[in-house]
Design an enzyme around this catalytic site. Structure first.
Site, short mmCIF file in Angstrom:
data_model
loop_
_atom_site.label_atom_id
_atom_site.label_comp_id
_atom_site.label_asym_id
_atom_site.label_seq_id
_atom_site.Cartn_x
_atom_site.Cartn_y
_atom_site.Cartn_z
N ASN A 63 0.86 -1.19 0.00
CA ASN A 63 0.00 0.00 0.00
C ASN A 63 0.90 1.25 0.00
OD1 ASN A 63 -1.53 2.21 0.78
ND2 ASN A 63 -2.92 1.00 2.05
N LYS B 62 0.53 3.87 2.85
CA LYS B 62 1.14 3.58 4.15
C LYS B 62 2.62 3.95 4.11
CE LYS B 62 -1.47 -0.48 5.78
NZ LYS B 62 -1.32 -1.92 6.08
N ASP C 29 -0.59 -3.62 10.16
CA ASP C 29 -1.95 -4.06 9.84
C ASP C 29 -2.89 -3.13 10.58
OD1 ASP C 29 -3.19 -6.26 8.18
OD2 ASP C 29 -4.45 -6.26 9.97
N SER C 30 -3.84 -2.60 9.83
CA SER C 30 -4.67 -1.56 10.44
C SER C 30 -6.09 -1.65 9.92
CB SER C 30 -4.06 -0.18 10.12
OG SER C 30 -3.61 -0.13 8.80
N GLY D 283 -8.07 5.30 1.78
CA GLY D 283 -9.01 4.45 2.52
C GLY D 283 -10.22 5.21 3.03
N ASP E 18 -10.30 7.68 5.05
CA ASP E 18 -9.99 9.05 5.50
C ASP E 18 -11.08 10.07 5.19
OD1 ASP E 18 -7.65 8.37 6.75
OD2 ASP E 18 -6.33 9.04 5.13
N LYS F 238 -2.86 14.73 10.12
CA LYS F 238 -3.08 13.28 10.31
C LYS F 238 -1.86 12.62 10.96
CE LYS F 238 -4.20 8.91 8.09
NZ LYS F 238 -4.35 8.11 6.86
N HIS G 289 -3.45 6.66 14.25
CA HIS G 289 -3.13 5.33 14.77
C HIS G 289 -1.74 4.90 14.31
CE1 HIS G 289 -4.77 5.34 10.81
NE2 HIS G 289 -4.73 4.04 10.63
N ARG G 290 -1.43 5.23 13.05
CA ARG G 290 -0.12 4.84 12.49
C ARG G 290 1.00 5.63 13.17
NH1 ARG G 290 -1.95 4.78 7.92
NH2 ARG G 290 -2.34 2.55 8.11
P1 ITT Z 1 -0.73 -4.02 3.12
O1 ITT Z 1 -1.41 -5.22 3.75
O2 ITT Z 1 -0.01 -4.35 1.86
O3 ITT Z 1 0.10 -3.26 4.11
P2 ITT Z 1 -3.43 -2.95 2.99
O4 ITT Z 1 -4.01 -1.65 2.53
O5 ITT Z 1 -4.10 -4.22 2.49
O6 ITT Z 1 -1.87 -2.96 2.66
P3 ITT Z 1 -4.32 -3.67 5.65
O7 ITT Z 1 -4.48 -5.11 5.36
O8 ITT Z 1 -3.70 -3.26 6.95
O9 ITT Z 1 -3.42 -2.94 4.54
O10 ITT Z 1 -5.73 -2.98 5.49
C1 ITT Z 1 -5.89 -1.72 5.96
C2 ITT Z 1 -7.17 -1.13 5.42
O11 ITT Z 1 -7.74 -0.34 6.48
C3 ITT Z 1 -6.86 -0.15 4.30
O12 ITT Z 1 -6.97 -0.76 3.03
C4 ITT Z 1 -7.90 0.93 4.53
O13 ITT Z 1 -9.12 0.54 3.99
C5 ITT Z 1 -8.04 0.94 6.05
N1 ITT Z 1 -7.08 1.88 6.67
C6 ITT Z 1 -5.98 1.57 7.41
N2 ITT Z 1 -5.32 2.68 7.78
C7 ITT Z 1 -6.01 3.71 7.27
C8 ITT Z 1 -5.82 5.10 7.28
O14 ITT Z 1 -4.76 5.66 7.87
N3 ITT Z 1 -6.70 5.86 6.66
C9 ITT Z 1 -7.77 5.32 6.04
N4 ITT Z 1 -8.01 4.01 5.95
C10 ITT Z 1 -7.13 3.20 6.57
#
Ligand code: ITT
Length: 201
Positions: free
Chosen positions: A13, A16, A72-73, A156, A158, A178, A183-184
């Site tokens: 992503n 991130k 993971d978030s 995402g 946001d 932000k 959280h990050r």
């Molecule tokens: P990786 O696993 O490759 O790191 P990913 O986007 O699939 O990328 P996750 O499995 O952790 O990552 O899913 C996180 C989802 O949660 C992400 O796709 C968003 O939909 C949401 N999310 C997480 N952090 C966010 C943020 O800071 N702002 C908005 N949405 C967020």
């Protein structure tokens, strides 16, 4: 000038990576999947953020030298019994499709009263090296779900999430704000403190 220490983020992503890079660019050279050719696909089969972050950190750290950081978030909404939670990235039916995810969230929230629109973003970060977990860290930001999408920054959910104390979404507030509240940011601060307190890198 002294070379920066590399830190490998186990993510595909780019948002991130960008946020993490913005927060620690003066201390670390932040790398991710785009810097490596043989990066494996890691299936996120866990049912918790910790399980999924661990899967990513362990798998990627088996393929690259150095310390790997996985994030993971997700978004936890009180009026939806904690959904979308661990399944945040595929909530709209298609992995990583943020527009569909937001559309579904708005739909599910149609009849949710104001008092139940409270929500939080959660982030678990795991550090690993050579397939072995070194440590894990948690970060959280409280807020609420808005009634309409607003703002164009971030990624995402946001555009639908206003952090506590603000009327505007993360996507309107932009990365400068932000990155002080998220959280990050909260998890990353602990990671950096851990790495700088004599732990390996
Ligand atoms: P990786 O696993 O490759 O790191 P990913 O986007 O699939 O990328 P996750 O499995 O952790 O990552 O899913 C996180 C989802 O949660 C992400 O796709 C968003 O939909 C949401 N999310 C997480 N952090 C966010 C943020 O800071 N702002 C908005 N949405 C967020």
């Amino acid at each position: 000038m002294q070379a920066l220490t590399p830190l490998i983020i186990a993510t595909r992503n780019p948002h991130k990576t960008m946020e993490i890079r913005e927060m620690i660019a003066t201390q670390y050279e932040v790398l991710d999947a785009t810097n490596f050719s043989d990066w494996p696909e890691v299936e996120e089969t866990g049912t918790t953020f910790l399980e999924n972050a661990t899967l990513k950190a362990v798998a990627i750290s088996q393929c690259v030298d150095g310390i790997v950081l996985a994030d993971d978030s997700g978004l936890i909404v009180d009026g939806l019994d904690g959904a979308p939670g661990v399944w945040s990235s595929s909530y709209g039916g298609e992995e990583g499709n943020h527009a569909k995810n937001n559309q579904r969230l708005l739909l599910e929230m149609t009849d949710v009263p104001e008092a139940k629109r409270s929500a939080r973003f959660a982030c678990t970060m795991v550090l690993a090296q050579g397939g072995r977990v070194l440590a894990d860290f948690q970060g959280m930001v409280e807020g609420r779900i808005l009634h309409d999408l607003s703002g164009v920054e971030g990624f995402g959910y946001d555009p639908l999430f206003a952090p506590l104390g603000y009327d505007r979404s993360f996507a309107e507030l932009g990365s400068e704000i932000k990155n002080t509240l998220s959280h990050r940011a909260a998890a990353l601060q602990q990671v950096i403190a851990w790495l700088s307190s004599g732990n390996p890198l």
